[in-house]
Design a protein around this motif. Structure first.
Motif: not given
Length: 641
Positions: A261, A264, A276, A285, A311, A316-317, A319, A334
């Motif tokens: 991820s 957080n 993001y 990451h 990733g 992914w935070e 998932w 990302y």
């Protein structure tokens, strides 16, 4: 066979009589796109028994194919007016054992195969299975005496027996339920969310049920029954399918050194909502542009084909474990992963990037995005994808191995073939030889892989059992090549230990066949042991000939393989807890020629727990009349190049 429908019609269990029998023979030699040998012989005698049910006039055929090393049989329902649609409540195929054999087994879980194997008598399965099941996160094992296939057994008289299935298409995966008083296994199909087993429309066939038997364990490893019971390749021009040796941004996340991820900040992260660029990065990451380029440089410098990155995409935070339908879109990187820059950089270095699609078992979401995701891969130069199915299946109540999911995995393979994409499916159903028909399925996980060495460890004998069980259906992306066994050196909070010597990690590239092989450790650990790393750089991933020299399930395996299109041979031996003194006969070499053998061996004081990185390297001259006696340490190995 005993099959019952859930409707009011008479079952397909009894009242059948034989209406016809036909026999035939078949003998062909076919060439796999990739494999353990360049040619495979498919030679069998066939018996087709036609049955007619009294009172309903429904028809069924039981087809047997007898090979030199075993047999396959299946049930066929031809086109007929009295049987069109039907629902399977259960299949009652039975395998009667002659005694209380030794079995090498894992529990009959509907959702995972990621267990260490247990070695026990059949009579002990009930107690040990319950203990293993309750110790695992998954609680879906159907019965205290249930086991998964491929099931390996050995009789007191030294006969080796393997039970499995082949050509699992549009049908639920088969487990085996044991009557532990009479030692009779009965098939037990994976149910769907309603508890039904299979939905059928004639004409249809079931998968093949297979029995491989020999008094020599090496014959089990050499058997190609599973592949031979599948249809020939359906990809008209498979020339784009290439074996791959790769590295990747993966082990650092598995060990906890870095994260999948980007941030957080939870639970505010929502696909299609969160910007993001406005959230705070977590600083750990792994899939960032600079780090990925380091792996590309390492791959290019050492002759690897590809780089996997996990990733890289948003989502992914949150998932895992939230029963969330729309998890990933598979096309949005990302902020710190520059798709274009990485694509162009990899291309300039001659490296192919490998895409990662984790579905979090939200299967409908993956199918929703699949065409777009595959096209995005092709637009950015990705020819292979590692897919994942971690967690409980959505739709809720479905199991990883039910008919609906089996159909999804097949759909993904066939859809990928349309885009000329190779598939490495993790957490999917165990393979049953489908890769003969769709060789773009270049790997699966579907078993306990190297990642578990960072989750507390696996038994040292695990790698001596996989070739007798999981690998009979197709290659595994086991991800070998770990050189640093103390995981706390990567992540102080992770106290796991890799239960293997360094030499054992090298030999796995030979003993665990796959056209997809990863050098899974971090580049800096390979630089520390550059002389041993040379074996990984040299070893082939596609073969002309494979010879099984020594084998005993749970104890040791020795394999010799000749690299595709060359005169280079590689030999690998792995062993379990007790160590093994290997006696290698080089009669497989061409007579009259002298070969230089580089022997990577456990040092005398090597041990998988106390001294795993102790190894020696030496060169010797060998001929086809030469013999080599070499001691492998507990959890050790002897690889030769």
């Amino acid at each position: 066979m005993k099959q019952k429908t859930i409707n009011a019609q008479a079952s397909l269990y009894d009242n059948f009589s034989v209406s016809d029998t036909k026999t035939s023979s078949f003998d062909e030699t076919w060439k796999p796109v990739w494999g353990e040998e360049r040619e495979i012989r498919n030679h069998y005698n066939e018996l087709a028994v036609s049955l007619t049910q009294k009172g309903t006039e429904r028809e069924m055929i039981v087809r047997f194919r007898l090979f030199n090393d075993g047999l396959g049989f299946r049930y066929e329902f031809p086109q007929q007016k009295n049987l069109i649609y039907f629902v399977i409540r259960e299949e009652r195929t039975q395998f009667a054992m002659s005694g209380n054999h030794t079995a090498f087994w894992i529990p009959g879980d509907y959702d995972t195969q990621e267990y260490d194997y247990t070695t026990s008598r059949l009579s002990e399965i009930r107690g040990l299975n319950e203990k293993a099941r309750t110790a695992n996160v998954s609680q879906s094992s159907f019965s205290p005496t249930g086991v998964q296939t491929a099931l390996m057994m050995k009789t007191n008289e030294g006969l080796y027996i393997n039970l499995h299935e082949a050509a699992l298409i549009d049908y639920p995966c088969m487990h085996l339920n044991l009557d532990d008083k009479n030692f009779v296994f009965t098939s037990w199909l994976t149910p769907d969310a309603k508890g039904d087993k299979g939905y059928m429309q004639a004409p249809r066939t079931t998968p093949w049920r297979t029995v491989i038997v020999s008094d020599d364990a090496r014959d089990i490893l050499a058997s190609r029954i599973t592949y031979n019971l599948n249809e020939p390749c359906k990809i008209k021009d498979p020339s784009w399918i290439k074996p791959v040796k790769y590295v990747g941004v993966w082990w650092e996340m598995i060990t906890g050194k870095s994260s999948w991820s980007y941030t957080n900040e939870l639970p505010s992260v929502q696909l299609g909502v969160t910007d993001y660029t406005k959230v705070k990065p977590n600083g750990t990451h792994g899939a960032n542009t600079a780090n990925v380029k380091k792996y590309i440089d390492f791959a290019a410098a050492n002759g690897f084909d590809g780089v996997l990155v996990e990733g890289w995409n948003i989502g992914w935070e949150d998932w895992f474990g939230n029963s969330k339908d729309y998890v990933f879109d598979f096309v949005t990187p990302y902020p710190d992963f520059d798709m274009k820059e990485i694509r162009d950089y990899a291309k300039s270095k001659g490296i192919k990037m490998i895409m990662h699609h984790e579905t979090s078992s939200s299967v409908r979401n993956y199918e929703r995005h699949m065409d777009q995701a595959y096209q995005y891969m092709k637009d950015n130069g990705y020819d292979a994808v590692k897919s994942g199915y971690v967690g409980d299946i959505l739709p809720r109540g479905e199991n990883h191995y039910s008919q609906w999911l089996v159909n999804h995995y097949q759909y993904a393979i066939e859809k990928a073939a349309q885009y000329k994409i190779m598939v490495n499916a993790h957490e999917a159903v165990r393979p049953t030889g489908i890769a003969r028909t769709y060789p773009n399925l270049i790997g699966n996980e579907s078993a306990r892989g190297t990642e578990y060495q960072a989750f507390g460890g696996s038994k040292p004998n695990h790698v001596t059992l996989l070739p007798f069980t999981r690998l009979l259906g197709g290659p595994m992306d086991y991800t070998p090549g770990i050189f640093e066994m103390d995981i706390s050196k990567l992540n102080p909070e992770n106290k796991s230990h890799v239960n293997s010597t360094l030499a054992n990690q090298l030999a796995l590239y030979v003993t665990l066949y796959s056209p997809l092989q990863m050098a899974a450790d971090l580049p800096e650990n390979y630089e520390r042991f550059s002389d041993a790393f040379q074996f990984i750089k040299d070893v082939a991933v596609d073969w002309d000939i494979s010879k099984y020299l020594e084998a005993e399930p749970g104890q040791y395996i020795t394999v010799a393989r000749k690299a595709k299109g060359s005169n280079n041979w590689f030999v690998g031996n792995v062993c379990g807890e007790n160590g093994f003194k290997s006696s290698i006969n080089f009669s497989f070499l061409d007579p009259g020629k002298t070969y230089i053998a580089t022997i990577y061996a456990d040092a005398k004081d090597a041990h998988y727990k106390t001294n795993p990185q102790a190894y020696t390297i030496r060169k010797v001259l060998v001929k086809n009349k030469s013999k080599l006696v070499q001691q492998s340490a507990p959890g050790g190995a002897t690889p030769l190049a």
